[in-house]
Motif scaffolding. Structure first.
Motif, short mmCIF file in Angstrom:
data_model
loop_
_atom_site.label_atom_id
_atom_site.label_comp_id
_atom_site.label_asym_id
_atom_site.label_seq_id
_atom_site.Cartn_x
_atom_site.Cartn_y
_atom_site.Cartn_z
N LEU A 232 0.83 -1.21 0.00
CA LEU A 232 0.00 0.00 0.00
C LEU A 232 0.86 1.26 0.00
O LEU A 232 0.48 2.28 -0.59
CB LEU A 232 -0.93 0.01 1.21
CG LEU A 232 -1.95 -1.14 1.30
CD1 LEU A 232 -2.84 -0.96 2.51
CD2 LEU A 232 -2.77 -1.25 0.03
N GLN A 233 2.03 1.18 0.64
CA GLN A 233 2.92 2.33 0.70
C GLN A 233 3.81 2.45 -0.55
O GLN A 233 4.55 3.42 -0.69
CB GLN A 233 3.83 2.22 1.94
CG GLN A 233 3.08 2.30 3.26
CD GLN A 233 2.43 3.64 3.49
OE1 GLN A 233 3.04 4.68 3.23
NE2 GLN A 233 1.19 3.64 3.96
N GLY A 234 3.75 1.47 -1.43
CA GLY A 234 4.59 1.49 -2.62
C GLY A 234 6.04 1.20 -2.33
O GLY A 234 6.93 1.59 -3.11
N LYS A 235 6.30 0.47 -1.25
CA LYS A 235 7.67 0.16 -0.85
C LYS A 235 8.08 -1.22 -1.37
O LYS A 235 7.24 -2.05 -1.72
CB LYS A 235 7.81 0.18 0.67
CG LYS A 235 7.62 1.54 1.31
CD LYS A 235 7.79 1.43 2.82
CE LYS A 235 7.65 2.77 3.53
NZ LYS A 235 7.82 2.64 5.00
N GLN A 236 9.41 -1.46 -1.35
CA GLN A 236 9.92 -2.79 -1.65
C GLN A 236 9.50 -3.76 -0.54
O GLN A 236 9.22 -3.36 0.60
CB GLN A 236 11.44 -2.76 -1.77
CG GLN A 236 11.93 -2.01 -3.01
CD GLN A 236 11.58 -2.75 -4.30
OE1 GLN A 236 11.99 -3.88 -4.51
NE2 GLN A 236 10.80 -2.11 -5.15
N LEU A 237 9.49 -5.04 -0.88
CA LEU A 237 9.05 -6.08 0.06
C LEU A 237 10.27 -6.88 0.50
O LEU A 237 10.76 -7.73 -0.25
CB LEU A 237 8.02 -6.98 -0.62
CG LEU A 237 6.86 -6.26 -1.32
CD1 LEU A 237 5.90 -7.26 -1.93
CD2 LEU A 237 6.14 -5.31 -0.36
N PRO A 238 10.79 -6.64 1.72
CA PRO A 238 12.01 -7.32 2.15
C PRO A 238 11.76 -8.78 2.52
O PRO A 238 10.83 -9.09 3.28
CB PRO A 238 12.43 -6.50 3.38
CG PRO A 238 11.15 -5.95 3.92
CD PRO A 238 10.28 -5.69 2.74
N ARG B 199 -8.19 1.00 -4.45
CA ARG B 199 -6.98 1.61 -4.99
C ARG B 199 -6.67 2.96 -4.35
O ARG B 199 -5.54 3.44 -4.41
CB ARG B 199 -7.09 1.76 -6.51
CG ARG B 199 -7.31 0.43 -7.23
CD ARG B 199 -7.28 0.62 -8.73
NE ARG B 199 -7.78 -0.59 -9.43
CZ ARG B 199 -7.72 -0.77 -10.73
NH1 ARG B 199 -7.20 0.17 -11.52
NH2 ARG B 199 -8.21 -1.87 -11.29
N LYS B 200 -7.69 3.58 -3.73
CA LYS B 200 -7.45 4.86 -3.05
C LYS B 200 -6.49 4.71 -1.88
O LYS B 200 -5.92 5.70 -1.40
CB LYS B 200 -8.77 5.46 -2.56
CG LYS B 200 -9.45 4.68 -1.43
CD LYS B 200 -10.75 5.34 -1.03
CE LYS B 200 -11.41 4.64 0.15
NZ LYS B 200 -11.87 3.28 -0.18
N LEU B 201 -6.30 3.48 -1.41
CA LEU B 201 -5.37 3.23 -0.29
C LEU B 201 -3.92 3.25 -0.74
O LEU B 201 -3.01 3.33 0.10
CB LEU B 201 -5.68 1.88 0.36
CG LEU B 201 -7.08 1.72 0.95
CD1 LEU B 201 -7.26 0.29 1.46
CD2 LEU B 201 -7.32 2.71 2.07
N LEU B 202 -3.68 3.14 -2.04
CA LEU B 202 -2.32 3.08 -2.55
C LEU B 202 -1.67 4.46 -2.49
O LEU B 202 -2.25 5.45 -2.96
CB LEU B 202 -2.31 2.57 -3.98
CG LEU B 202 -2.77 1.13 -4.21
CD1 LEU B 202 -2.95 0.86 -5.69
CD2 LEU B 202 -1.80 0.14 -3.58
N LYS B 203 -0.48 4.51 -1.95
CA LYS B 203 0.25 5.77 -1.92
C LYS B 203 0.67 6.18 -3.33
O LYS B 203 0.76 7.37 -3.66
CB LYS B 203 1.49 5.64 -1.02
CG LYS B 203 2.21 6.94 -0.77
CD LYS B 203 3.32 6.76 0.25
CE LYS B 203 4.02 8.08 0.52
NZ LYS B 203 5.10 7.93 1.53
N LYS B 204 0.91 5.19 -4.18
CA LYS B 204 1.28 5.44 -5.57
C LYS B 204 0.01 5.59 -6.39
O LYS B 204 -0.76 4.63 -6.56
CB LYS B 204 2.13 4.27 -6.08
CG LYS B 204 2.79 4.50 -7.43
CD LYS B 204 3.70 3.32 -7.75
CE LYS B 204 4.39 3.50 -9.09
NZ LYS B 204 5.29 2.36 -9.39
N ILE C 108 -2.44 -0.43 -11.26
CA ILE C 108 -1.99 -1.44 -10.29
C ILE C 108 -1.06 -2.46 -10.95
O ILE C 108 -0.74 -3.49 -10.36
CB ILE C 108 -3.17 -2.18 -9.63
CG1 ILE C 108 -4.06 -2.85 -10.69
CG2 ILE C 108 -3.98 -1.22 -8.77
CD1 ILE C 108 -5.11 -3.77 -10.09
N SER C 109 -0.62 -2.19 -12.16
CA SER C 109 0.24 -3.16 -12.86
C SER C 109 1.56 -3.37 -12.15
O SER C 109 2.19 -4.43 -12.30
CB SER C 109 0.48 -2.70 -14.30
OG SER C 109 1.19 -1.47 -14.33
#
Length: 379
Positions: free
Chosen positions: A214-220, A286-291, A302-303
């Motif tokens: 949701l934050q558009g971050k990498q997934l460690p 999709r409104k929850l996505l920071k990106k 969302i691709s």
């Protein structure tokens, strides 16, 4: 009406437990004792606290004076100890805190229970106690150490912890058993596999991955992501604890597992696909996505929610390869079984996080963000 002291109930499993108990029983009163450390959020249970059937006390299980005062005031019939420092990564950074809370805190609760419940002594000199009282310790499968590619942990598996966290929980289990053997205190222990579900703090794998997407971050992902865990939906765990306290014999130990073994990388990829699929069908999420990049159709794109988000980071020190629980004993003796398969539970968990994103944001404040950067930066 029985009165329960439930410690650590502003945390993940404890909060789900009191919600389950309040919904199921009319003859149970619960006093919550929680220090509200970083992973304890009062907002999780504020609607459950009515100062009648559920009361809240902020305090430390290591505080002898406070714990004894609560026993004297409320005359508890049952203690359920969820209170613990529980994240392995944090135990590697600060082992002493885990030993102090998980070992000394447990012993303090046991001593208070012994003193409050003792009624006399039997012919052999052992203490006798009020009828129907029970101290229950919520433990973990990590006390057993690590498995190879085959086999499962049973209640007879030797304890072999590998991290400061699991060592502290192992020590706590030994102390509980010592109070059972030395003082004949009515106790029980459950050792569970990895829990997941609503209200889980976002440092844990499943909510961390959901939140990062949701934050558009990498997934460690640690190492190559091949470490295997057995996943247990939290409500199933709550049902097991309730069964053990009500039906289990004094001194009993039960393993509680979900029969849902998955590699960590499988978990991450499942979450990625599930979130993508949910948002494809339900664009309002999709409104929850920071990106917020938009495609030609005007919808939020969302691709980018795909496996390319995964980044492999330096493995955790002493990372156990595989956990697997054999819950045959609790099934045969008490009739418990895990009702929620992983395919159902993970969708329920993801949807809950999407529908309760305000809760996620509330617990993901500056302290958590600082911890996240310290834990994963530079790996």
């Amino acid at each position: 009406m029985k009165t329960y002291l439930v410690t650590g109930a502003a945390g993940f499993i404890g909060a789900n437990y009191i919600k389950y108990m309040i919904a199921k029983y009319d003859d149970v009163k619960i006093v919550v004792l929680d220090l509200l450390t970083y992973a304890g959020y009062l907002g999780t249970i504020d609607q459950d606290i009515d100062n009648d059937r559920c009361l809240f006390v902020r305090g430390d299980i290591r505080d002898c004076q406070l714990v004894n005062k609560l026993f004297a005031e409320y005359r508890f019939d049952v203690v359920v100890n969820f209170a613990a420092e529980s994240h392995v990564d944090r135990s590697i950074e600060n082992p002493q805190l885990f030993l102090e809370t998980n070992i000394l805190g447990t012993q303090n609760l046991l001593e208070a229970a012994r003193n409050a419940w003792q009624t006399g002594r039997d012919a052999q000199g052992y203490p006798t106690y009020n009828k129907g009282v029970r101290y229950h310790q919520v433990s973990t499968d990590e006390v057993y150490g690590s498995l190879g590619e085959t086999g499962y942990f049973t209640e007879e598996t030797p304890l072999s912890p590998h991290s400061p966290y699991s060592a502290s929980k192992t020590s706590a289990d030994h102390i509980v058993c010592a109070y059972r053997d030395t003082f004949h205190l009515p106790v029980s222990i459950t050792r569970c596999s990895n829990n997941y579900g609503p209200y889980q703090f976002p440092e844990k794998l499943i909510p961390l991955i959901i939140n990062n997407i949701l934050q558009g971050k990498q997934l460690p992902v640690y190492g190559e992501g091949t470490n295997v865990r057995d996943w247990l939906y939290v409500e199933d765990h709550c049902k097991a604890i309730d069964m053990v306290i009500r039906k289990g014999a004094d001194g009993c130990i039960y393993n509680v597992g979900g029969h849902n073994e998955r590699q960590n990388i499988q978990i991450v990829k499942t979450i990625i696909k599930t979130i993508h699929d949910i948002m494809a069908v339900n664009p309002e999420y999709r409104k929850l996505l920071k990106k917020q990049d938009r495609g030609a159709d005007g919808q939020v794109d969302i691709s980018w929610i795909n496996d390319d988000l995964i980044t492999y980071v330096k493995d955790r020190l002493g990372h156990d390869q595989r956990y697997g629980i054999d819950p045959t004993k609790i099934k045969n003796e008490l009739g418990w079984y895990p009702e929620t398969d992983f395919e159902t539970g993970i969708v329920k968990t993801i949807r809950w996080n999407l529908d309760h994103h305000d809760w996620v944001e509330a617990v993901s404040g500056p302290d958590y963000q600082k911890y996240y950067e310290e834990m994963y930066a530079g790996r």
